[in-house]
Each structure stands twice: as structure tokens, then as C-alpha cells.
Write a protein that holds these residues in place. Structure first.
Motif, PDB file in Angstrom:
ATOM      1  N   CYS A  46       0.841  -1.206   0.000  1.00 12.69           N
ATOM      2  CA  CYS A  46       0.000   0.000   0.000  1.00 12.69           C
ATOM      3  C   CYS A  46       0.873   1.252   0.000  1.00 12.69           C
ATOM      4  CB  CYS A  46      -0.914   0.021   1.223  1.00 12.69           C
ATOM      5  SG  CYS A  46      -2.134  -1.306   1.262  1.00 12.69           S
ATOM      6  N   VAL A  47       1.937   1.221   0.798  1.00 12.54           N
ATOM      7  CA  VAL A  47       2.862   2.358   0.854  1.00 12.54           C
ATOM      8  C   VAL A  47       3.447   2.610  -0.531  1.00 12.54           C
ATOM      9  CG1 VAL A  47       5.049   3.186   1.819  1.00 12.54           C
ATOM     10  CG2 VAL A  47       3.388   2.036   3.309  1.00 12.54           C
ATOM     11  N   THR A  48       3.885   1.550  -1.194  1.00 16.43           N
ATOM     12  CA  THR A  48       4.463   1.670  -2.532  1.00 16.43           C
ATOM     13  C   THR A  48       3.436   2.228  -3.515  1.00 16.43           C
ATOM     14  OG1 THR A  48       5.906  -0.204  -2.060  1.00 16.43           O
ATOM     15  CG2 THR A  48       5.636   0.392  -4.370  1.00 16.43           C
ATOM     16  N   SER A  49       2.207   1.728  -3.444  1.00 12.76           N
ATOM     17  CA  SER A  49       1.149   2.211  -4.347  1.00 12.76           C
ATOM     18  C   SER A  49       0.883   3.699  -4.145  1.00 12.76           C
ATOM     19  CB  SER A  49      -0.152   1.444  -4.113  1.00 12.76           C
ATOM     20  OG  SER A  49       0.008   0.099  -4.436  1.00 12.76           O
ATOM     21  N   VAL A  50       0.805   4.122  -2.886  1.00 10.73           N
ATOM     22  CA  VAL A  50       0.545   5.533  -2.590  1.00 10.73           C
ATOM     23  C   VAL A  50       1.723   6.404  -3.038  1.00 10.73           C
ATOM     24  CG1 VAL A  50       0.194   7.196  -0.723  1.00 10.73           C
ATOM     25  CG2 VAL A  50      -1.138   5.088  -0.776  1.00 10.73           C
ATOM     26  N   GLU A  51       2.939   5.939  -2.825  1.00 10.52           N
ATOM     27  CA  GLU A  51       4.116   6.688  -3.306  1.00 10.52           C
ATOM     28  C   GLU A  51       4.035   6.901  -4.813  1.00 10.52           C
ATOM     29  OE1 GLU A  51       7.613   5.464  -0.108  1.00 10.52           O
ATOM     30  OE2 GLU A  51       7.311   4.194  -1.861  1.00 10.52           O
ATOM     31  N   GLU A  52       3.627   5.855  -5.548  1.00  8.88           N
ATOM     32  CA  GLU A  52       3.513   5.962  -7.004  1.00  8.88           C
ATOM     33  C   GLU A  52       2.449   6.981  -7.403  1.00  8.88           C
ATOM     34  OE1 GLU A  52       2.951   1.978  -8.496  1.00  8.88           O
ATOM     35  OE2 GLU A  52       4.914   1.351  -7.743  1.00  8.88           O
ATOM     36  N   ILE A  53       1.359   7.026  -6.651  1.00  6.42           N
ATOM     37  CA  ILE A  53       0.290   7.998  -6.940  1.00  6.42           C
ATOM     38  C   ILE A  53       0.810   9.422  -6.734  1.00  6.42           C
ATOM     39  CG2 ILE A  53      -1.954   8.877  -6.168  1.00  6.42           C
ATOM     40  CD1 ILE A  53      -2.673   5.871  -5.586  1.00  6.42           C
ATOM     41  N   PHE A  54       1.573   9.634  -5.661  1.00  3.21           N
ATOM     42  CA  PHE A  54       2.148  10.967  -5.421  1.00  3.21           C
ATOM     43  C   PHE A  54       3.115  11.343  -6.545  1.00  3.21           C
ATOM     44  CE2 PHE A  54       0.758  10.393  -0.992  1.00  3.21           C
ATOM     45  CZ  PHE A  54       0.222  11.652  -0.746  1.00  3.21           C
ATOM     46  N   LYS A  96       3.121  14.356  -9.437  1.00  2.00           N
ATOM     47  CA  LYS A  96       4.254  15.270  -9.281  1.00  2.00           C
ATOM     48  C   LYS A  96       4.184  16.050  -7.968  1.00  2.00           C
ATOM     49  CE  LYS A  96       5.188  15.770 -14.179  1.00  2.00           C
ATOM     50  NZ  LYS A  96       4.188  15.104 -14.954  1.00  2.00           N
ATOM     51  N   MET A  97       3.875  15.321  -6.892  1.00  2.00           N
ATOM     52  CA  MET A  97       3.789  15.931  -5.567  1.00  2.00           C
ATOM     53  C   MET A  97       4.987  15.460  -4.751  1.00  2.00           C
ATOM     54  SD  MET A  97      -0.261  15.495  -4.864  1.00  2.00           S
ATOM     55  CE  MET A  97      -0.619  16.963  -3.935  1.00  2.00           C
ATOM     56  N   PRO A  98       5.847  16.399  -4.337  1.00  2.00           N
ATOM     57  CA  PRO A  98       7.036  16.016  -3.573  1.00  2.00           C
ATOM     58  C   PRO A  98       6.670  15.530  -2.167  1.00  2.00           C
ATOM     59  CG  PRO A  98       6.879  18.400  -3.768  1.00  2.00           C
ATOM     60  CD  PRO A  98       5.757  17.822  -4.560  1.00  2.00           C
ATOM     61  N   ILE A  99       7.136  14.317  -1.831  1.00  2.00           N
ATOM     62  CA  ILE A  99       6.800  13.731  -0.537  1.00  2.00           C
ATOM     63  C   ILE A  99       8.034  13.615   0.347  1.00  2.00           C
ATOM     64  CG2 ILE A  99       4.736  12.425  -1.157  1.00  2.00           C
ATOM     65  CD1 ILE A  99       6.486  10.045  -1.789  1.00  2.00           C
ATOM     66  N   LYS A 100       7.840  13.884   1.632  1.00  2.00           N
ATOM     67  CA  LYS A 100       8.901  13.649   2.604  1.00  2.00           C
ATOM     68  C   LYS A 100       8.929  12.168   2.951  1.00  2.00           C
ATOM     69  CE  LYS A 100       8.984  18.114   4.961  1.00  2.00           C
ATOM     70  NZ  LYS A 100       8.747  18.796   6.237  1.00  2.00           N
ATOM     71  N   TYR A 101       7.712  11.599   3.198  1.00  2.00           N
ATOM     72  CA  TYR A 101       7.605  10.173   3.504  1.00  2.00           C
ATOM     73  C   TYR A 101       6.174   9.698   3.304  1.00  2.00           C
ATOM     74  CZ  TYR A 101       5.575  11.646   7.976  1.00  2.00           C
ATOM     75  OH  TYR A 101       4.787  12.218   8.941  1.00  2.00           O
ATOM     76  N   VAL A 102       6.051   8.398   3.136  1.00  2.00           N
ATOM     77  CA  VAL A 102       4.754   7.730   3.133  1.00  2.00           C
ATOM     78  C   VAL A 102       4.899   6.547   4.071  1.00  2.00           C
ATOM     79  CG1 VAL A 102       3.042   6.464   1.782  1.00  2.00           C
ATOM     80  CG2 VAL A 102       4.229   8.400   0.748  1.00  2.00           C
ATOM     81  N   GLU A 110       5.772  20.179   0.105  1.00  2.00           N
ATOM     82  CA  GLU A 110       5.203  21.460  -0.318  1.00  2.00           C
ATOM     83  C   GLU A 110       3.686  21.403  -0.218  1.00  2.00           C
ATOM     84  OE1 GLU A 110       6.433  22.263  -4.321  1.00  2.00           O
ATOM     85  OE2 GLU A 110       8.554  22.001  -3.832  1.00  2.00           O
ATOM     86  N   GLU A 111       3.076  22.560  -0.015  1.00  2.00           N
ATOM     87  CA  GLU A 111       1.617  22.660   0.044  1.00  2.00           C
ATOM     88  C   GLU A 111       1.055  22.539  -1.371  1.00  2.00           C
ATOM     89  OE1 GLU A 111      -1.728  22.981   2.435  1.00  2.00           O
ATOM     90  OE2 GLU A 111       0.308  23.152   3.164  1.00  2.00           O
ATOM     91  N   PRO A 112       0.206  21.535  -1.644  1.00  2.00           N
ATOM     92  CA  PRO A 112      -0.358  21.386  -2.990  1.00  2.00           C
ATOM     93  C   PRO A 112      -1.506  22.367  -3.234  1.00  2.00           C
ATOM     94  CG  PRO A 112      -1.156  19.651  -1.556  1.00  2.00           C
ATOM     95  CD  PRO A 112      -0.188  20.465  -0.747  1.00  2.00           C
ATOM     96  N   SER A 113      -1.802  22.591  -4.496  1.00  2.00           N
ATOM     97  CA  SER A 113      -2.947  23.441  -4.845  1.00  2.00           C
ATOM     98  C   SER A 113      -4.236  22.650  -4.603  1.00  2.00           C
ATOM     99  CB  SER A 113      -2.872  23.856  -6.313  1.00  2.00           C
ATOM    100  OG  SER A 113      -3.120  22.732  -7.144  1.00  2.00           O
ATOM    101  N   LYS A 114      -5.354  23.348  -4.626  1.00  2.00           N
ATOM    102  CA  LYS A 114      -6.652  22.698  -4.445  1.00  2.00           C
ATOM    103  C   LYS A 114      -6.897  21.665  -5.547  1.00  2.00           C
ATOM    104  CE  LYS A 114     -10.588  24.709  -2.184  1.00  2.00           C
ATOM    105  NZ  LYS A 114     -11.543  25.778  -2.084  1.00  2.00           N
ATOM    106  N   ASP A 115      -6.530  22.024  -6.784  1.00  2.00           N
ATOM    107  CA  ASP A 115      -6.707  21.116  -7.921  1.00  2.00           C
ATOM    108  C   ASP A 115      -5.852  19.859  -7.758  1.00  2.00           C
ATOM    109  OD1 ASP A 115      -8.509  22.850  -9.085  1.00  2.00           O
ATOM    110  OD2 ASP A 115      -7.043  23.736 -10.469  1.00  2.00           O
ATOM    111  N   GLN A 116      -4.601  20.053  -7.307  1.00  4.66           N
ATOM    112  CA  GLN A 116      -3.715  18.903  -7.084  1.00  4.66           C
ATOM    113  C   GLN A 116      -4.295  17.969  -6.022  1.00  4.66           C
ATOM    114  OE1 GLN A 116      -0.069  21.150  -6.238  1.00  4.66           O
ATOM    115  NE2 GLN A 116       0.940  19.922  -7.834  1.00  4.66           N
TER     116      GLN A 116
END
Length: 188
Positions: A13-21, A25-31, A40-46
Motif C-alpha cells: 500500500c505504501v508503494t502504491s501511494v508513493e507511485e500515486i504521489f 508530481k507531488m514532492p513527498i517527505k515520507y509515506v 510542499e503545500e499542494p494546490s486545491k486542484d492537485q
């Protein structure tokens, strides 16, 4: 930005969610199980697109604080059971108190309200599902399973197993996989 994500129950599940991020194109610190931290704070659309993509894969971002807290409790307990190292005198309230800095009685009341069962019942159901998994795959003996999941004896595990499933561990083992449930849908 911190997100709580429902239905994350295993490393896949962690791997799947990382792939979705990454796809979004949403920079993640961790999942981790049940949560993600964005750099970073994403936009409402993102966020809307992320929510849709997560739902298509069976996950769900949670924005209600009560629901987030319940999911956090569930994730912590699922992780503990999946680790296979539950101490014999394991205290759910102490464990949650060390990870969630809120009054246990308030957490417990909220959990029961939202889930319809107590935190302790949820924890027992998780341990029984883990027992089923280990029995089906012949990974450990019943006494080893009992020890690893914090039971005082094989008999204690067997009694609880029969109370929850209506059959003994050996009867279950003969029936095989047909009686297992997905971890995130375990109910009494």
C-alpha cells in the motif's frame, strides 16, 4: 502538509501511494501506513486529483479530524500486529498513548462511536486475522504464533480464536484461505 490516508494496511500500500504521489508530481517527505507528509503545500486542484487517484486504487484521503484520529489508531494497531512482536503484557492504551498524545478514554470513546467496536476488540480481530494468515501459510507453529502475538499460552489463543471465528485453529487450517478477510475490513 500531513495527510491521513484510509485503507493502507501493508507495505505494498505504501508503494502504491508513493507511485500515486509521483504520478501527480507531488514532492513527498515520507509515506507510511495510513499517512504521508508532503514537502510542499499542494494546490486545491492537485489535492482533488490526488483524492480521485487514491480512491481509484482503494485508498481515501481523510480531512475530518475525528476520522483521521480513528484511522491513525487503526494503522498503529495494524502495524503492531503485522510486526509479529506483540509482548505478552502489551497494553493497547499505553502503546497508543506513546504514539498519539491524547487522552486514551477520549480516543476510546471516539473509536467506539465511529467503528462500532472497542479498540481492544479491533486489536483482537487483527491478531486473529494475523493468526489465520500464519496458519494458512504454515509459517509458524501455533505456539510460536501465540508467543509472537502476545498470548500467554497456546490455549489462550485457541480459546480467543474459537470465540471470534467459531472454529479451532486446526479446523480453520483444514478449511484454508476461504475464511480470511482483508485486514482493513475486519469486523466482529
Amino acid at each position: 502538509m500531513h495527510l491521513i490516508i484510509k485503507n493502507m494496511v501493508c507495505p505494498r500500500c505504501v508503494t502504491s501511494v508513493e507511485e500515486i504521489f509521483k504520478k501527480n508530481k507531488m514532492p513527498i517527505k515520507y509515506v507510511r501506513l495510513g499517512e504521508a507528509e508532503l514537502s510542499e503545500e499542494p494546490s486545491k486542484d492537485q489535492l482533488q486529483q490526488l483524492g480521485e487517484d487514491l480512491k481509484q486504487t482503494g485508498f481515501e484521503p481523510l480531512d475530518d479530524q475525528k476520522t483521521q484520529l480513528v484511522e491513525q489508531v487503526k494503522s498503529l494497531l495494524i502495524q503492531k500486529v503485522q510486526s509479529g512482536s506483540v509482548e505478552e503484557h502489551f497494553s493497547v492504551s499505553k502503546y497508543l498513548g506513546e504514539h498519539i498524545y491524547k487522552d486514551y478514554s477520549a480516543i476510546s470513546r471516539l473509536f467506539s462511536e465511529v467503528e462500532g467496536i472497542t479498540i481492544e476488540q479491533f486489536f483482537i480481530l487483527q491478531k486473529i486475522e494475523k493468526t489465520k494468515e500464519l496458519l494458512v501459510y504454515n509459517e509458524e507453529s501455533l505456539s510460536q504464533i501465540a508467543f509472537n502475538l502476545g498470548y500467554s499460552s497456546t490455549q489462550h489463543l485457541s480459546n480467543q480464536f474459537k470465540k471470534v471465528t467459531g472454529m479451532t485453529p486446526s479446523q480453520f487450517k483444514q478449511l484454508g484461505m476461504s475464511h480470511r478477510k482483508p485486514i482493513n475490513s475486519v469486523r466482529p
